[in-house]
Motif scaffolding. Structure first.
Motif, PDB file in Angstrom:
ATOM      1  N   VAL A  55       0.919  -1.525  -0.048  1.00 28.41           N
ATOM      2  CA  VAL A  55       0.007   0.091   0.155  1.00 28.41           C
ATOM      3  C   VAL A  55       0.892   1.187   0.031  1.00 28.41           C
ATOM      4  N   GLN A  56       0.335   2.503  -0.541  1.00 26.99           N
ATOM      5  CA  GLN A  56       1.313   3.460  -1.029  1.00 26.99           C
ATOM      6  C   GLN A  56       0.848   4.435   0.663  1.00 26.99           C
ATOM      7  N   SER A  73       6.326   3.897  -1.925  1.00 25.34           N
ATOM      8  CA  SER A  73       5.229   4.429  -2.857  1.00 25.34           C
ATOM      9  C   SER A  73       6.203   4.086  -3.879  1.00 25.34           C
ATOM     10  N   GLY A 128      -2.234   5.536   3.141  1.00 24.76           N
ATOM     11  CA  GLY A 128      -3.280   4.595   2.525  1.00 24.76           C
ATOM     12  C   GLY A 128      -4.155   4.069   4.240  1.00 24.76           C
ATOM     13  N   SER A 129      -5.034   2.347   3.249  1.00 22.52           N
ATOM     14  CA  SER A 129      -5.301   1.858   4.539  1.00 22.52           C
ATOM     15  C   SER A 129      -5.577  -0.166   4.016  1.00 22.52           C
ATOM     16  N   LEU A 130      -5.252  -0.908   4.959  1.00 26.56           N
ATOM     17  CA  LEU A 130      -5.586  -2.141   4.921  1.00 26.56           C
ATOM     18  C   LEU A 130      -6.418  -2.037   6.429  1.00 26.56           C
ATOM     19  N   THR A 165       5.575  -0.510   8.077  1.00 29.25           N
ATOM     20  CA  THR A 165       6.230  -2.103   7.174  1.00 29.25           C
ATOM     21  C   THR A 165       6.644  -3.059   7.935  1.00 29.25           C
ATOM     22  N   VAL A 184       2.993  -6.326   5.130  1.00 28.76           N
ATOM     23  CA  VAL A 184       2.342  -6.059   5.351  1.00 28.76           C
ATOM     24  C   VAL A 184       3.498  -4.402   4.676  1.00 28.76           C
ATOM     25  N   VAL A 230       4.428  -0.550   3.252  1.00 25.55           N
ATOM     26  CA  VAL A 230       3.757   0.558   2.754  1.00 25.55           C
ATOM     27  C   VAL A 230       4.934   1.650   2.098  1.00 25.55           C
ATOM     28  N   ASN A 238      -5.524   3.034   9.354  1.00 21.88           N
ATOM     29  CA  ASN A 238      -5.301   3.657   8.031  1.00 21.88           C
ATOM     30  C   ASN A 238      -4.367   4.926   9.039  1.00 21.88           C
TER      31      ASN A 238
END
Length: 124
Positions: free
Chosen positions: A12-13, A124, A16-18, A91, A120, A122, A84
């Motif tokens: 996810v950038q 870009s 962002g959310s997961l 990460t 997870v 995170v 969120n």
């Protein structure tokens, strides 16, 4: 004993959310406090969030407070972690576990029945 399986991780950038899920099997789940931990490469496993068996009380690490929300659905034998405003420092591999104490704790040694973890990332 409780068997746990985490899911919902991914790439996810930043910002962002997961939502992570932890599915449990075993009758002890609905009477157990539960927690989420994470472990980044080269670092120790660290506490993220915990929730009481009823869902009435929660506790968060300072680094995630206000961004993450732990919840549970005892009818579905599942505990969740809504994440969120994710940051690169979030990460890690995220694990859920069962708290063996009757009160919320933050120490990994007080937890058992660890899942296999979900990654997870995170970035870009």
């Amino acid at each position: 004993q409780v068997q746990l399986v985490e899911s919902g991780g991914g790439l996810v950038q930043p910002g962002g959310s997961l939502r992570l899920s932890c599915a449990a099997s075993g009758r002890a789940f609905s009477s157990s406090n539960m927690g989420w931990f994470r472990q980044a490469p080269g670092k120790e496993r660290e506490f993220v969030a915990a929730i009481t068996w009823s869902g009435g009380n929660t506790y968060y690490a300072g680094s995630v407070k206000g961004r993450f929300t732990i919840s549970r659905d005892n009818a579905k034998n599942t505990v969740y972690l809504q994440m969120n405003s994710l940051k690169p420092e979030d990460t890690a591999v995220y694990y859920c576990a069962r708290d063996t104490r009757p009160y919320l704790t933050t120490m990994p040694r007080d937890y058992d029945s660890w899942g296999q973890g979900t990654q997870v990332t995170v970035s870009s």
